[in-house]
Write a protein that holds these residues in place. Structure first.
Motif, mmCIF file in Angstrom:
data_model
loop_
_atom_site.group_PDB
_atom_site.id
_atom_site.type_symbol
_atom_site.label_atom_id
_atom_site.label_comp_id
_atom_site.label_asym_id
_atom_site.label_seq_id
_atom_site.Cartn_x
_atom_site.Cartn_y
_atom_site.Cartn_z
ATOM 1 N N CYS A 1 43.559 38.855 22.553
ATOM 2 C CA CYS A 1 44.156 37.543 22.287
ATOM 3 C C CYS A 1 43.747 36.986 20.934
ATOM 4 O O CYS A 1 44.296 35.980 20.490
ATOM 5 C CB CYS A 1 43.806 36.551 23.399
ATOM 6 S SG CYS A 1 42.079 36.050 23.394
ATOM 7 N N CYS B 1 37.420 39.093 25.208
ATOM 8 C CA CYS B 1 36.849 37.850 25.731
ATOM 9 C C CYS B 1 36.848 37.881 27.261
ATOM 10 O O CYS B 1 37.432 38.768 27.882
ATOM 11 C CB CYS B 1 37.617 36.641 25.214
ATOM 12 S SG CYS B 1 39.238 36.424 25.960
ATOM 13 N N CYS C 1 40.194 38.077 28.971
ATOM 14 C CA CYS C 1 40.970 39.311 28.778
ATOM 15 C C CYS C 1 40.261 40.539 29.343
ATOM 16 O O CYS C 1 40.777 41.653 29.205
ATOM 17 C CB CYS C 1 41.247 39.543 27.297
ATOM 18 S SG CYS C 1 42.273 38.295 26.532
ATOM 19 N N CYS D 1 38.495 38.652 19.940
ATOM 20 C CA CYS D 1 39.024 39.433 21.059
ATOM 21 C C CYS D 1 40.163 40.336 20.582
ATOM 22 O O CYS D 1 41.080 39.901 19.892
ATOM 23 C CB CYS D 1 39.519 38.479 22.149
ATOM 24 S SG CYS D 1 40.321 39.338 23.525
HETATM 25 ZN ZN LIG Z 1 40.962 37.521 24.807
#
Ligand SMILES: [Zn+2]
Length: 270
Positions: free
Chosen positions: A165, A183, A186, A162
Protein backbone atom coordinates in the motif's frame (compact mmCIF):
# COMPACT_ATOMS: atom_id res chain seq x y z
CA UNK A 1 37.26 -2.09 -31.42
CA UNK A 2 39.36 -2.39 -34.54
CA UNK A 3 39.27 -4.47 -37.66
CA UNK A 4 42.51 -6.42 -37.93
CA UNK A 5 42.66 -8.09 -41.32
CA UNK A 6 39.08 -9.30 -41.22
CA UNK A 7 39.21 -10.20 -37.50
CA UNK A 8 37.53 -7.85 -35.07
CA UNK A 9 39.72 -7.34 -32.01
CA UNK A 10 38.56 -5.60 -28.86
CA UNK A 11 39.81 -4.85 -25.35
CA UNK A 12 37.86 -4.75 -22.14
CA UNK A 13 38.51 -5.16 -18.44
CA UNK A 14 36.48 -7.38 -16.16
CA UNK A 15 36.20 -9.65 -13.16
CA UNK A 16 36.55 -13.38 -13.85
CA UNK A 17 33.39 -15.02 -12.50
CA UNK A 18 33.88 -18.65 -13.46
CA UNK A 19 36.01 -21.03 -15.48
CA UNK A 20 35.06 -24.31 -17.14
CA UNK A 21 37.26 -26.94 -18.71
CA UNK A 22 37.18 -27.19 -22.48
CA UNK A 23 38.89 -30.11 -24.17
CA UNK A 24 42.39 -31.11 -23.01
CA UNK A 25 44.04 -27.79 -22.34
CA UNK A 26 41.56 -24.97 -22.78
CA UNK A 27 39.03 -23.19 -20.63
CA UNK A 28 35.86 -21.21 -21.12
CA UNK A 29 36.14 -18.07 -18.97
CA UNK A 30 33.02 -16.18 -17.86
CA UNK A 31 33.85 -12.52 -17.23
CA UNK A 32 31.73 -9.55 -16.15
CA UNK A 33 33.30 -6.74 -18.13
CA UNK A 34 33.07 -3.00 -17.77
CA UNK A 35 31.82 -2.20 -21.28
CA UNK A 36 30.60 -5.40 -22.93
CA UNK A 37 28.68 -6.89 -20.02
CA UNK A 38 28.89 -10.59 -19.25
CA UNK A 39 30.91 -12.58 -21.78
CA UNK A 40 32.04 -16.16 -22.16
CA UNK A 41 35.30 -16.55 -24.04
CA UNK A 42 37.81 -19.28 -24.80
CA UNK A 43 41.34 -19.19 -23.35
CA UNK A 44 43.56 -21.54 -25.32
CA UNK A 45 46.13 -23.70 -23.57
CA UNK A 46 45.60 -22.21 -20.11
CA UNK A 47 45.59 -25.59 -18.39
CA UNK A 48 49.12 -26.33 -19.58
CA UNK A 49 51.67 -25.66 -16.85
CA UNK A 50 53.67 -23.29 -19.03
CA UNK A 51 50.65 -21.19 -20.01
CA UNK A 52 51.55 -17.54 -19.93
CA UNK A 53 48.19 -16.29 -18.74
CA UNK A 54 46.44 -19.18 -17.04
CA UNK A 55 46.86 -17.79 -13.51
CA UNK A 56 45.50 -14.43 -14.61
CA UNK A 57 42.22 -16.00 -15.64
CA UNK A 58 41.22 -17.45 -12.27
CA UNK A 59 37.96 -16.39 -10.54
CA UNK A 60 38.11 -13.05 -8.63
CA UNK A 61 40.89 -11.66 -10.83
CA UNK A 62 40.34 -8.18 -12.25
CA UNK A 63 41.89 -8.52 -15.71
CA UNK A 64 42.48 -6.42 -18.77
CA UNK A 65 41.67 -8.55 -21.79
CA UNK A 66 42.23 -8.49 -25.51
CA UNK A 67 39.84 -10.67 -27.46
CA UNK A 68 38.86 -11.34 -30.99
CA UNK A 69 35.33 -11.95 -32.05
CA UNK A 70 34.30 -15.28 -33.46
CA UNK A 71 31.00 -16.62 -34.59
CA UNK A 72 30.72 -18.81 -31.48
CA UNK A 73 32.72 -17.91 -28.35
CA UNK A 74 35.23 -15.05 -28.57
CA UNK A 75 38.90 -15.88 -28.09
CA UNK A 76 41.10 -14.33 -25.39
CA UNK A 77 44.49 -13.42 -26.89
CA UNK A 78 45.96 -11.33 -24.06
CA UNK A 79 45.30 -11.04 -20.33
CA UNK A 80 46.95 -8.67 -17.85
CA UNK A 81 46.18 -8.70 -14.15
CA UNK A 82 44.87 -5.38 -12.86
CA UNK A 83 44.16 -6.67 -9.35
CA UNK A 84 44.21 -10.27 -8.06
CA UNK A 85 41.32 -10.11 -5.55
CA UNK A 86 41.48 -13.88 -5.11
CA UNK A 87 44.88 -13.89 -3.37
CA UNK A 88 43.85 -12.08 -0.16
CA UNK A 89 40.55 -13.98 -0.07
CA UNK A 90 41.71 -17.60 -0.22
CA UNK A 91 43.45 -17.32 3.15
CA UNK A 92 40.30 -16.08 4.90
CA UNK A 93 37.45 -18.58 4.67
CA UNK A 94 34.48 -16.33 5.66
CA UNK A 95 35.65 -13.66 3.22
CA UNK A 96 36.31 -16.23 0.52
CA UNK A 97 32.81 -17.75 0.78
CA UNK A 98 31.25 -14.26 0.76
CA UNK A 99 33.26 -13.54 -2.40
CA UNK A 100 32.16 -16.77 -4.06
CA UNK A 101 28.52 -15.83 -3.36
CA UNK A 102 29.13 -12.40 -4.90
CA UNK A 103 30.52 -13.89 -8.12
CA UNK A 104 27.62 -16.33 -8.38
CA UNK A 105 24.99 -13.65 -7.73
CA UNK A 106 26.59 -11.30 -10.25
CA UNK A 107 26.60 -14.02 -12.90
CA UNK A 108 22.95 -14.85 -12.31
CA UNK A 109 21.68 -11.30 -11.92
CA UNK A 110 23.23 -10.30 -15.25
CA UNK A 111 21.03 -12.61 -17.27
CA UNK A 112 21.90 -11.86 -20.86
CA UNK A 113 25.41 -12.04 -22.28
CA UNK A 114 26.87 -8.98 -24.03
CA UNK A 115 24.38 -6.58 -22.47
CA UNK A 116 26.38 -3.71 -20.93
CA UNK A 117 25.98 -3.87 -17.13
CA UNK A 118 28.28 -1.11 -15.92
CA UNK A 119 26.54 -0.57 -12.57
CA UNK A 120 26.65 -4.27 -11.72
CA UNK A 121 30.33 -4.38 -12.73
CA UNK A 122 31.15 -1.39 -10.51
CA UNK A 123 29.22 -2.94 -7.60
CA UNK A 124 31.19 -6.16 -7.95
CA UNK A 125 34.57 -4.39 -8.07
CA UNK A 126 33.57 -2.27 -5.07
CA UNK A 127 32.28 -5.29 -3.16
CA UNK A 128 35.44 -7.34 -3.74
CA UNK A 129 37.65 -4.38 -2.82
CA UNK A 130 35.72 -3.80 0.43
CA UNK A 131 35.87 -7.51 1.22
CA UNK A 132 39.67 -7.49 0.83
CA UNK A 133 40.11 -4.36 2.93
CA UNK A 134 38.79 -6.19 6.01
CA UNK A 135 37.18 -3.06 7.43
CA UNK A 136 33.68 -4.56 7.73
CA UNK A 137 32.31 -7.98 8.61
CA UNK A 138 32.18 -10.15 5.44
CA UNK A 139 28.50 -10.99 5.95
CA UNK A 140 27.65 -7.26 5.98
CA UNK A 141 29.72 -6.64 2.84
CA UNK A 142 27.96 -9.52 1.10
CA UNK A 143 24.46 -8.40 2.13
CA UNK A 144 25.20 -4.80 1.05
CA UNK A 145 26.34 -6.14 -2.32
CA UNK A 146 23.24 -8.34 -2.69
CA UNK A 147 20.81 -5.54 -1.75
CA UNK A 148 22.44 -3.06 -4.13
CA UNK A 149 22.66 -5.66 -6.92
CA UNK A 150 18.95 -6.39 -6.53
CA UNK A 151 18.32 -2.66 -6.72
CA UNK A 152 20.38 -2.37 -9.94
CA UNK A 153 18.38 -5.28 -11.38
CA UNK A 154 15.18 -3.35 -10.64
CA UNK A 155 14.21 -5.54 -7.70
CA UNK A 156 15.02 -3.35 -4.70
CA UNK A 157 12.99 -4.58 -1.73
CA UNK A 158 10.69 -2.13 0.03
CA UNK A 159 12.25 -1.45 3.44
CA UNK A 160 10.80 1.74 4.91
CA UNK A 161 7.38 1.63 3.32
CA UNK A 162 4.80 -1.07 2.69
CA UNK A 163 5.39 -2.96 -0.56
CA UNK A 164 1.64 -3.30 -1.04
CA UNK A 165 0.00 0.00 0.00
CA UNK A 166 3.02 2.31 0.16
CA UNK A 167 2.18 3.36 3.71
CA UNK A 168 5.02 4.18 6.10
CA UNK A 169 3.17 3.46 9.33
CA UNK A 170 2.89 0.12 11.08
CA UNK A 171 5.59 -1.71 9.11
CA UNK A 172 5.73 -5.13 10.78
CA UNK A 173 6.38 -7.85 8.28
CA UNK A 174 8.59 -8.84 5.38
CA UNK A 175 7.04 -10.84 2.56
CA UNK A 176 9.40 -11.91 -0.21
CA UNK A 177 6.71 -12.42 -2.85
CA UNK A 178 5.03 -9.09 -2.03
CA UNK A 179 8.29 -7.19 -2.58
CA UNK A 180 9.66 -6.60 0.92
CA UNK A 181 8.33 -4.80 3.98
CA UNK A 182 4.59 -4.83 4.58
CA UNK A 183 2.39 -3.06 7.09
CA UNK A 184 0.12 -4.58 9.70
CA UNK A 185 -2.96 -4.13 7.50
CA UNK A 186 -1.36 -5.80 4.47
CA UNK A 187 0.28 -8.72 6.24
CA UNK A 188 -0.02 -12.02 4.44
CA UNK A 189 0.18 -15.50 5.97
CA UNK A 190 3.71 -16.80 6.14
CA UNK A 191 5.42 -13.42 6.15
CA UNK A 192 8.44 -12.96 8.41
CA UNK A 193 8.36 -10.55 11.34
CA UNK A 194 11.83 -9.01 11.58
CA UNK A 195 12.87 -6.66 14.37
CA UNK A 196 12.68 -2.93 13.51
CA UNK A 197 16.48 -2.79 13.91
CA UNK A 198 16.80 -5.36 11.11
CA UNK A 199 14.97 -3.02 8.73
CA UNK A 200 17.31 -0.22 9.86
CA UNK A 201 20.31 -2.44 9.11
CA UNK A 202 19.02 -3.42 5.66
CA UNK A 203 18.38 0.22 4.75
CA UNK A 204 21.86 1.18 5.95
CA UNK A 205 23.45 -1.56 3.82
CA UNK A 206 21.45 -0.50 0.77
CA UNK A 207 22.51 3.13 1.26
CA UNK A 208 26.11 2.42 2.25
CA UNK A 209 25.76 3.85 5.75
CA UNK A 210 28.58 1.79 7.23
CA UNK A 211 28.63 3.50 10.63
CA UNK A 212 25.06 2.30 11.21
CA UNK A 213 25.72 -1.18 9.77
CA UNK A 214 28.93 -1.74 11.77
CA UNK A 215 27.12 -0.82 15.00
CA UNK A 216 24.34 -3.39 14.43
CA UNK A 217 23.71 -6.34 16.71
CA UNK A 218 24.55 -9.88 15.67
CA UNK A 219 20.92 -11.10 15.90
CA UNK A 220 19.88 -8.39 13.42
CA UNK A 221 22.73 -9.35 11.08
CA UNK A 222 21.59 -12.98 11.17
CA UNK A 223 17.99 -11.94 10.46
CA UNK A 224 19.10 -9.58 7.68
CA UNK A 225 21.19 -12.28 5.97
CA UNK A 226 18.26 -14.70 6.04
CA UNK A 227 15.87 -12.18 4.50
CA UNK A 228 18.36 -11.07 1.83
CA UNK A 229 19.11 -14.68 0.87
CA UNK A 230 15.41 -15.58 0.65
CA UNK A 231 14.62 -12.45 -1.35
CA UNK A 232 17.50 -12.99 -3.79
CA UNK A 233 16.63 -16.65 -4.25
CA UNK A 234 12.99 -15.88 -4.97
CA UNK A 235 13.85 -13.23 -7.55
CA UNK A 236 16.48 -15.33 -9.28
CA UNK A 237 14.15 -18.29 -9.63
CA UNK A 238 11.33 -16.13 -10.89
CA UNK A 239 13.42 -13.80 -12.98
CA UNK A 240 15.58 -16.10 -15.06
CA UNK A 241 13.82 -16.94 -18.27
CA UNK A 242 15.33 -20.39 -18.71
CA UNK A 243 14.25 -21.48 -15.22
CA UNK A 244 10.75 -20.21 -15.80
CA UNK A 245 10.66 -22.23 -18.97
CA UNK A 246 11.66 -25.33 -17.01
CA UNK A 247 8.89 -24.66 -14.50
CA UNK A 248 6.36 -24.22 -17.27
CA UNK A 249 7.30 -27.40 -19.07
CA UNK A 250 7.15 -29.34 -15.80
CA UNK A 251 3.59 -28.26 -15.10
CA UNK A 252 2.68 -28.77 -18.77
CA UNK A 253 1.00 -25.40 -19.14
CA UNK A 254 0.94 -24.61 -22.87
CA UNK A 255 3.04 -21.60 -23.88
CA UNK A 256 0.32 -19.11 -24.68
CA UNK A 257 2.70 -16.25 -25.36
CA UNK A 258 1.46 -14.51 -22.24
CA UNK A 259 4.64 -15.11 -20.29
CA UNK A 260 5.19 -12.35 -17.74
CA UNK A 261 8.10 -9.93 -18.10
CA UNK A 262 10.93 -9.97 -15.58
CA UNK A 263 9.46 -7.20 -13.43
CA UNK A 264 5.99 -8.71 -13.40
CA UNK A 265 7.27 -12.13 -12.48
CA UNK A 266 9.02 -10.50 -9.55
CA UNK A 267 5.70 -9.17 -8.31
CA UNK A 268 6.82 -5.54 -8.52
CA UNK A 269 4.65 -4.40 -11.39
CA UNK A 270 1.22 -2.93 -10.63
ZN1 LIG B 1 0.33 -1.87 3.60
Amino acid sequence: MRDNGGVTVYRDEGIVLRTQKLGEADRIITVLTRRTGKIRAVAKGVRKTRSKFGARLEPFTHVDLQLYERRSLDMITQAETLRPYGEPLVADYPRYTAGVAMLEAAEKLVGEEREPSLRQFLLLVGGLRTLCERTHEPRLVLDAFMLRSLSVAGWAPALDECARCGGRAGIRGFAVAAGGAICLACRVPGSATPAPETFTLMLALLRGEWDVADASQDRNRVECSGLVAAYLQWHLEHGIRSLRHVERSKSEVPPTGAAPQRGQAAGTAP
